[in-house]
Design a protein around this motif. Structure first.
Motif, PDB file in Angstrom:
ATOM      1  N   ALA A 106     -23.982  -4.172 -26.339  1.00  0.00           N
ATOM      2  CA  ALA A 106     -22.923  -5.149 -26.641  1.00  0.00           C
ATOM      3  C   ALA A 106     -23.482  -6.316 -27.450  1.00  0.00           C
ATOM      4  O   ALA A 106     -23.114  -7.471 -27.249  1.00  0.00           O
ATOM      5  CB  ALA A 106     -22.253  -5.619 -25.354  1.00  0.00           C
ATOM      6  N   GLY A 107     -24.391  -6.002 -28.368  1.00  0.00           N
ATOM      7  CA  GLY A 107     -24.864  -7.009 -29.326  1.00  0.00           C
ATOM      8  C   GLY A 107     -23.818  -7.176 -30.418  1.00  0.00           C
ATOM      9  O   GLY A 107     -22.637  -6.909 -30.209  1.00  0.00           O
ATOM     10  N   ASN A 108     -24.269  -7.608 -31.589  1.00  0.00           N
ATOM     11  CA  ASN A 108     -23.321  -7.825 -32.690  1.00  0.00           C
ATOM     12  C   ASN A 108     -22.543  -6.565 -33.030  1.00  0.00           C
ATOM     13  O   ASN A 108     -21.317  -6.586 -33.132  1.00  0.00           O
ATOM     14  CB  ASN A 108     -24.073  -8.293 -33.939  1.00  0.00           C
ATOM     15  N   LEU A 109     -23.249  -5.450 -33.222  1.00  0.00           N
ATOM     16  CA  LEU A 109     -22.575  -4.217 -33.630  1.00  0.00           C
ATOM     17  C   LEU A 109     -21.622  -3.724 -32.540  1.00  0.00           C
ATOM     18  O   LEU A 109     -20.453  -3.444 -32.803  1.00  0.00           O
ATOM     19  CB  LEU A 109     -23.604  -3.133 -33.978  1.00  0.00           C
ATOM     20  N   PRO A 167     -28.881 -10.031 -19.257  1.00  0.00           N
ATOM     21  CA  PRO A 167     -28.146 -10.767 -18.211  1.00  0.00           C
ATOM     22  C   PRO A 167     -27.060 -11.683 -18.782  1.00  0.00           C
ATOM     23  O   PRO A 167     -26.009 -11.850 -18.164  1.00  0.00           O
ATOM     24  CB  PRO A 167     -29.240 -11.593 -17.521  1.00  0.00           C
ATOM     25  N   ASP A 168     -27.297 -12.262 -19.979  1.00  0.00           N
ATOM     26  CA  ASP A 168     -26.297 -13.187 -20.518  1.00  0.00           C
ATOM     27  C   ASP A 168     -25.098 -12.470 -21.142  1.00  0.00           C
ATOM     28  O   ASP A 168     -24.135 -13.102 -21.548  1.00  0.00           O
ATOM     29  CB  ASP A 168     -26.930 -14.152 -21.531  1.00  0.00           C
ATOM     30  N   ARG A 169     -25.163 -11.148 -21.242  1.00  0.00           N
ATOM     31  CA  ARG A 169     -24.012 -10.391 -21.769  1.00  0.00           C
ATOM     32  C   ARG A 169     -23.211  -9.730 -20.644  1.00  0.00           C
ATOM     33  O   ARG A 169     -21.996  -9.624 -20.740  1.00  0.00           O
ATOM     34  CB  ARG A 169     -24.497  -9.305 -22.744  1.00  0.00           C
ATOM     35  N   ALA A 209     -12.372  -8.747 -28.011  1.00  0.00           N
ATOM     36  CA  ALA A 209     -11.307  -7.744 -28.012  1.00  0.00           C
ATOM     37  C   ALA A 209     -10.827  -7.429 -26.587  1.00  0.00           C
ATOM     38  O   ALA A 209      -9.983  -6.554 -26.397  1.00  0.00           O
ATOM     39  CB  ALA A 209     -11.795  -6.465 -28.688  1.00  0.00           C
ATOM     40  N   GLY A 210     -11.381  -8.135 -25.584  1.00  0.00           N
ATOM     41  CA  GLY A 210     -10.894  -7.965 -24.212  1.00  0.00           C
ATOM     42  C   GLY A 210     -11.555  -6.839 -23.435  1.00  0.00           C
ATOM     43  O   GLY A 210     -11.004  -6.358 -22.449  1.00  0.00           O
ATOM     44  N   VAL A 211     -12.736  -6.423 -23.879  1.00  0.00           N
ATOM     45  CA  VAL A 211     -13.443  -5.335 -23.188  1.00  0.00           C
ATOM     46  C   VAL A 211     -14.557  -5.929 -22.321  1.00  0.00           C
ATOM     47  O   VAL A 211     -15.364  -6.734 -22.804  1.00  0.00           O
ATOM     48  CB  VAL A 211     -14.035  -4.336 -24.211  1.00  0.00           C
ATOM     49  N   GLU A 212     -14.593  -5.533 -21.052  1.00  0.00           N
ATOM     50  CA  GLU A 212     -15.597  -6.090 -20.141  1.00  0.00           C
ATOM     51  C   GLU A 212     -16.958  -5.432 -20.362  1.00  0.00           C
ATOM     52  O   GLU A 212     -17.056  -4.213 -20.543  1.00  0.00           O
ATOM     53  CB  GLU A 212     -15.150  -5.887 -18.685  1.00  0.00           C
ATOM     54  N   ILE A 213     -18.005  -6.250 -20.333  1.00  0.00           N
ATOM     55  CA  ILE A 213     -19.368  -5.737 -20.476  1.00  0.00           C
ATOM     56  C   ILE A 213     -19.990  -5.566 -19.094  1.00  0.00           C
ATOM     57  O   ILE A 213     -20.129  -6.529 -18.341  1.00  0.00           O
ATOM     58  CB  ILE A 213     -20.240  -6.692 -21.333  1.00  0.00           C
ATOM     59  N   HIS A 214     -20.343  -4.309 -18.758  1.00  0.00           N
ATOM     60  CA  HIS A 214     -20.972  -3.993 -17.483  1.00  0.00           C
ATOM     61  C   HIS A 214     -22.470  -3.808 -17.681  1.00  0.00           C
ATOM     62  O   HIS A 214     -22.941  -3.613 -18.809  1.00  0.00           O
ATOM     63  CB  HIS A 214     -20.398  -2.676 -16.921  1.00  0.00           C
ATOM     64  N   HIS A 215     -23.215  -3.807 -16.547  1.00  0.00           N
ATOM     65  CA  HIS A 215     -24.638  -3.482 -16.658  1.00  0.00           C
ATOM     66  C   HIS A 215     -24.794  -1.972 -16.877  1.00  0.00           C
ATOM     67  O   HIS A 215     -24.036  -1.176 -16.314  1.00  0.00           O
ATOM     68  CB  HIS A 215     -25.393  -3.905 -15.390  1.00  0.00           C
ATOM     69  N   LEU A 216     -25.780  -1.609 -17.689  1.00  0.00           N
ATOM     70  CA  LEU A 216     -26.004  -0.194 -17.999  1.00  0.00           C
ATOM     71  C   LEU A 216     -26.222   0.636 -16.727  1.00  0.00           C
ATOM     72  O   LEU A 216     -25.853   1.816 -16.675  1.00  0.00           O
ATOM     73  CB  LEU A 216     -27.207  -0.052 -18.957  1.00  0.00           C
ATOM     74  N   ASP A 217     -26.799  -0.008 -15.688  1.00  0.00           N
ATOM     75  CA  ASP A 217     -27.009   0.700 -14.423  1.00  0.00           C
ATOM     76  C   ASP A 217     -25.693   1.195 -13.806  1.00  0.00           C
ATOM     77  O   ASP A 217     -25.701   2.116 -12.982  1.00  0.00           O
ATOM     78  CB  ASP A 217     -27.691  -0.226 -13.398  1.00  0.00           C
TER      79      ASP A 217
END
Lengths: 215, 215
Positions: B96-99, B124-126, B133-141
């Motif tokens: 969930a970086g720039n791209l 951790p800060d992401r 766009a309203g999409v939640e960022i989860h931990h990859l785990d």
């Protein structure tokens, strides 16, 4: 990606795209210490048929020897020359949001002799900033001057749909003759300017096709 | 983009990519109020030859009438069905970086029935943030659990080269069978998982080819 624009030279568009693929495969073979490539070997690595590959490579002149194959080094050099990446191509990114910023750091460009020399935006909080990849963001109004000074040949449009045509107009007025457009919209450019549209949903459809076949 | 992976079904890869193009052109023709399409008309709009188009469309069964052409609506519906976009396909963005952030808001996906339902990262800060766009960022785990709950079928890898293989491994372990990879590196996936690599430098080379031809 498949395109509807006119061919820029005597080699048809789909062939040009396959030449890029051959160039990458040959580079990988060189890295692996190989010197000769057969059309059958290239077919295994690319998924294209050996007949197709031999036909495509005739556009480069007679470089293969029947029963022996292609000498990789001169073939790769000729491909880079044909594809115009034997010299550095200077690129401007128009639109320095998430996508544009990501593209300024895309290592795939640098590896193939494309050098991002400047980025442009109209948002006051972006102009004057340098991206993580070290590219300065200028105001779009300065595109003409910066592009001339930096010898920009290719513009990458990474702007929202609503601003895409006006950004393209600025690029065209600056004398840039090649545009890669990421905005999912149809742009008008004058003859003599080459426009390619990246449609990422085409990539996704090749995956959904696979999922549909399996279900 | 041209790919080296194996065909997922009885229709060859390059044909699948052209089917996507036909689907887009037919949709535009429907919007323009047209009902019938000839292979010549499709050739003008796509740049492919009429012969090629007729041959490609035979993969769909007999849908055209000689001398009259194709009824656009059923042809478009059949194309969407073949391409697997007659149903919604649920997508996760990994990285969930720039791209990755840009891709969560890419309107071209939504227009073609691809729905981004979750994003994943390890920073951790992401994690816990919701993208523009309203999409939640989860931990990859948590990818396995979230992907199962959200019925994710396709993963888009937008991670740095260094983390691409381990991210792909997490995706594969989660049972996702289709991956679109933006990292410019070669990934290994087991049989039964479809991998497509987006190489944006191929798009650029079609432009540099044009510049080289003109200079």
């Amino acid at each position: 990606m498949l395109q509807s624009d006119d061919a820029g030279g005597r080699i048809p568009n789909p062939v040009v795209e396959r030449l890029s693929v051959y160039s990458r495969v040959l580079m990988a073979m060189l890295r692996d210490g190989e010197n000769m490539a057969s059309s059958t070997g290239l077919a295994e690595r690319t998924g294209f048929s050996a007949v197709q590959i031999r036909r495509d490579l005739t556009f480069l002149g007679q470089l293969g020897t029947r029963g022996i194959g292609y000498d990789i080094r001169p073939l790769h050099a000729r491909l880079e020359q044909i594809l115009g990446v034997d010299v550095e191509r200077r690129v401007a990114i128009v639109g320095a949001g998430n996508l544009g910023s990501a593209l300024t750091g895309y290592t795939g460009f640098r590896e193939h002799n494309f050098r991002i020399v400047a980025a442009f935006d109209i948002e006051p909080d972006r102009v004057g900033v340098t991206t993580q990849a070290g590219v300065e963001i200028h105001h779009l109004d300065d595109l003409g001057a910066v592009a001339a000074k930096e010898n920009v040949e290719i513009a990458v449009l990474a702007v929202p749909v609503a601003g895409a045509q006006s950004a393209a107009d600025v690029v065209v007025r600056a004398g840039i003759r090649a545009i890669l457009n990421f905005a999912p919209t149809v742009l008008a450019v004058p003859p003599g300017v080459r426009l390619r549209n990246v449609d990422l949903s085409v990539e996704m459809e090749a995956l959904s096709f696979y999922l549909a076949q399996r279900s």
